[in-house]
Structure formats: structure tokens, C-alpha cells
Design a protein around this motif. Sequence first.
Motif, PDB file in Angstrom:
ATOM      1  N   ALA A 291      10.845   1.465  -0.806  1.00  0.00           N
ATOM      2  CA  ALA A 291      10.006   2.550  -1.327  1.00  0.00           C
ATOM      3  C   ALA A 291      10.109   2.694  -2.847  1.00  0.00           C
ATOM      4  O   ALA A 291       9.082   2.846  -3.515  1.00  0.00           O
ATOM      5  CB  ALA A 291      10.362   3.859  -0.642  1.00  0.00           C
TER       6      ALA A 291
ATOM      7  N   CYS B 187       6.275   6.610   2.413  1.00  0.00           N
ATOM      8  CA  CYS B 187       7.157   5.438   2.465  1.00  0.00           C
ATOM      9  C   CYS B 187       8.597   5.815   2.120  1.00  0.00           C
ATOM     10  O   CYS B 187       9.535   5.173   2.589  1.00  0.00           O
ATOM     11  CB  CYS B 187       6.695   4.362   1.481  1.00  0.00           C
ATOM     12  SG  CYS B 187       5.111   3.631   1.865  1.00  0.00           S
TER      13      CYS B 187
ATOM     14  N   ALA C  23       0.875  -1.184   0.000  1.00  0.00           N
ATOM     15  CA  ALA C  23       0.000   0.000   0.000  1.00  0.00           C
ATOM     16  C   ALA C  23       0.904   1.222   0.000  1.00  0.00           C
ATOM     17  O   ALA C  23       1.017   1.925   0.998  1.00  0.00           O
ATOM     18  CB  ALA C  23      -0.908  -0.023   1.223  1.00  0.00           C
ATOM     19  N   TYR C  24       1.563   1.460  -1.152  1.00  0.00           N
ATOM     20  CA  TYR C  24       2.545   2.535  -1.225  1.00  0.00           C
ATOM     21  C   TYR C  24       1.894   3.914  -1.032  1.00  0.00           C
ATOM     22  O   TYR C  24       0.788   4.176  -1.499  1.00  0.00           O
ATOM     23  CB  TYR C  24       3.265   2.502  -2.587  1.00  0.00           C
ATOM     24  CG  TYR C  24       4.157   3.692  -2.788  1.00  0.00           C
ATOM     25  CD1 TYR C  24       5.402   3.744  -2.176  1.00  0.00           C
ATOM     26  CD2 TYR C  24       3.737   4.785  -3.532  1.00  0.00           C
ATOM     27  CE1 TYR C  24       6.217   4.859  -2.315  1.00  0.00           C
ATOM     28  CE2 TYR C  24       4.543   5.902  -3.680  1.00  0.00           C
ATOM     29  CZ  TYR C  24       5.776   5.932  -3.059  1.00  0.00           C
ATOM     30  OH  TYR C  24       6.569   7.042  -3.190  1.00  0.00           O
TER      31      TYR C  24
ATOM     32  N   CYS D 108      11.047   3.486   4.354  1.00  0.00           N
ATOM     33  CA  CYS D 108      11.134   2.069   3.980  1.00  0.00           C
ATOM     34  C   CYS D 108      12.124   1.857   2.839  1.00  0.00           C
ATOM     35  O   CYS D 108      12.131   2.606   1.865  1.00  0.00           O
ATOM     36  CB  CYS D 108       9.749   1.566   3.579  1.00  0.00           C
ATOM     37  SG  CYS D 108       9.732  -0.183   3.194  1.00  0.00           S
TER      38      CYS D 108
ATOM     39  N   CYS E  12       8.204  -0.155  -4.508  1.00  0.00           N
ATOM     40  CA  CYS E  12       6.744  -0.042  -4.378  1.00  0.00           C
ATOM     41  C   CYS E  12       6.215   1.149  -5.172  1.00  0.00           C
ATOM     42  O   CYS E  12       5.114   1.102  -5.715  1.00  0.00           O
ATOM     43  CB  CYS E  12       6.345   0.083  -2.911  1.00  0.00           C
ATOM     44  SG  CYS E  12       6.613  -1.440  -1.996  1.00  0.00           S
TER      45      CYS E  12
END
Length: 283
Positions: free
Chosen positions: A203, A196, A191-192, A200, A206
Motif C-alpha cells: 500500500a 489498500c 489501481a491504488y 495490502c 502504491c
Amino acid sequence: MPDLTAGGPEGRTARTALALREATAAGRWALLDHPLLALPVAGTPAFLEPDAVVVHPDGTWTVVEIKSFPVIDGAADPAKVGAAARQAAVYVLALEELAARTADGDPARVRHEILLVCPKDFANVPAAGLVDVRKPRATTRRQLARLARVEDIAAELPAGTTFDLCLADDGKTAGRPAEELAAAVEAVGAAYAPECLAACELAFHCRARARAEGAVAALGRGLRGELGGLTTVESVLAAALGPEPAEEEAGVPDPTVAALRRAAALRAEALAPPLTGIEAACR
Ligand code: SF4
């Protein structure tokens, strides 16, 4: 101030639970400096470290949060206070979880007002105030209840999916092919959101995936929320630029679609070539 020293997070959470139980039973003031709490998140324990927890003589517990943003003339930045309240609300939930398992099993002993400590007027003097965290606590509780359990996510994956970089079980032999790892990552839903990028390591992966799918979530959570059921750029463009529905099919207009159509019309008007003098006069 009980000694909370112990080895490893499990040891520290057990020591914290024991100290809370003993101080509560003794009916005296106690200050737990950086206790460690565990909160189950999606079926997996997450370890949390509040700045302090105070045990009152009546057996209730208060979370203490210490922040570096200042209190100027008795007021602090509301956004920063809100963020501190959301953070402390998670500690309150973890303490309630602990209270339900220990002491007399009464989560009501955890107070819903936390003590926020900040520097006063940029000086090296503390100022403290009570902050009600009932609302963020309820929100966080709902969000945690909605999270899919890690076991359920794992059960959906193809058999043998692994993110282990090592090929052998010894955990040392490196060399799992990149394609195999990429396929494993692809097998898990994501669920980008632009947030993010700051948090993350996946990132960029995604983001590329979200863009390839035309997901509006890649443009921000706020926009995603405003667009409601329109989850792809394609569906948004179709709603904004597509033909008007026939009157008998129109029904109750979707406010999101109506707003998109209005925005598209305004944009077209703004980008239209300037009118000649005669055209302008005719209008
Ligand atoms: S970038 Fe990280 S946090 Fe964001 S959707 Fe991908 S895996 Fe999840």
C-alpha cells in the motif's frame, strides 16, 4: 452431515463436490459444515469456505451464512446484511460453477436466497432469515468477467520479471537486490485506493506512486467515480480554474466540469477578504 475431512484445499474441494453429488442423488436433507469451494478468479482458483451449505430433498442447494451482528426486534443493520449478502453471493457463484461441472450440470439447482443466521436481540439464541442475493450475485459475476486474466497480465511483463526474493532456484538462497525487486513491482500496473492501506503490504509503495502521478484515485474510489474522465489532480484543477471555453466551442457542458467550476467559485468567494462597509452597501 457428511464428513468433509481431506488433505489440502484441492482434497477438501473434491470431498465437498463428492458429498454434494451424493446427497443430491440420494434426495435427502444434508448439511455440509464448512465445505470448501473453488471459484476461478482471473483464471486462478480461489478457495472459499461458506459456513454451511444445505442440500434440500428436491436437489437444490442453499448457502448458510452465520454472522455475529444482532437482529434486534426483527431487523438487522442493513449495511451489515448487505455485506453478508455480497459475501454469500460469491459462494453462490462458486456453487453454480460446481453444479455446472458436477451433478447433472444444472447451475439452477443453487438457490438465490441464502439463509442468514444471527444472534437474536443480543441473546445467545439464533434468528434466521432468507436474503435474496440475485443483485450482488449479478454484480460480482460482471466484475469477475471483467478481470484481466493472470496469464494476460504476465504476458505484458518484460521477460524474466520475478518477485522471488531468492536468487537461486533452490528457493533458499536469499539476496535478490532491492532495486531488481522494485523494478519488477514497478513493471506491474496498480489501481491504488485508500482501502489498500488496510489490506495490502504494497500500500505505501502504491500510494507514493499514485501521488507522484497525481492520480485522483489516491483520494478515494467515491471521488474517482464522481470525477469521471478526469483522472489526475492536474486535469481537475485545469477544469475547475481554467478559462471558460469560448461560446462557440462550449457545446454541451460537462456536468462534472460545471460542478467543479461552481465549487471553485464558491471557494474563492468564501476565502475572499471581507468587504468594507461601502463595498457591501454598493453590492
Ligand atoms: S496497494 Fe496492493 S491492492 Fe492496492 S493497488 Fe497496490 S498492489 Fe494493488
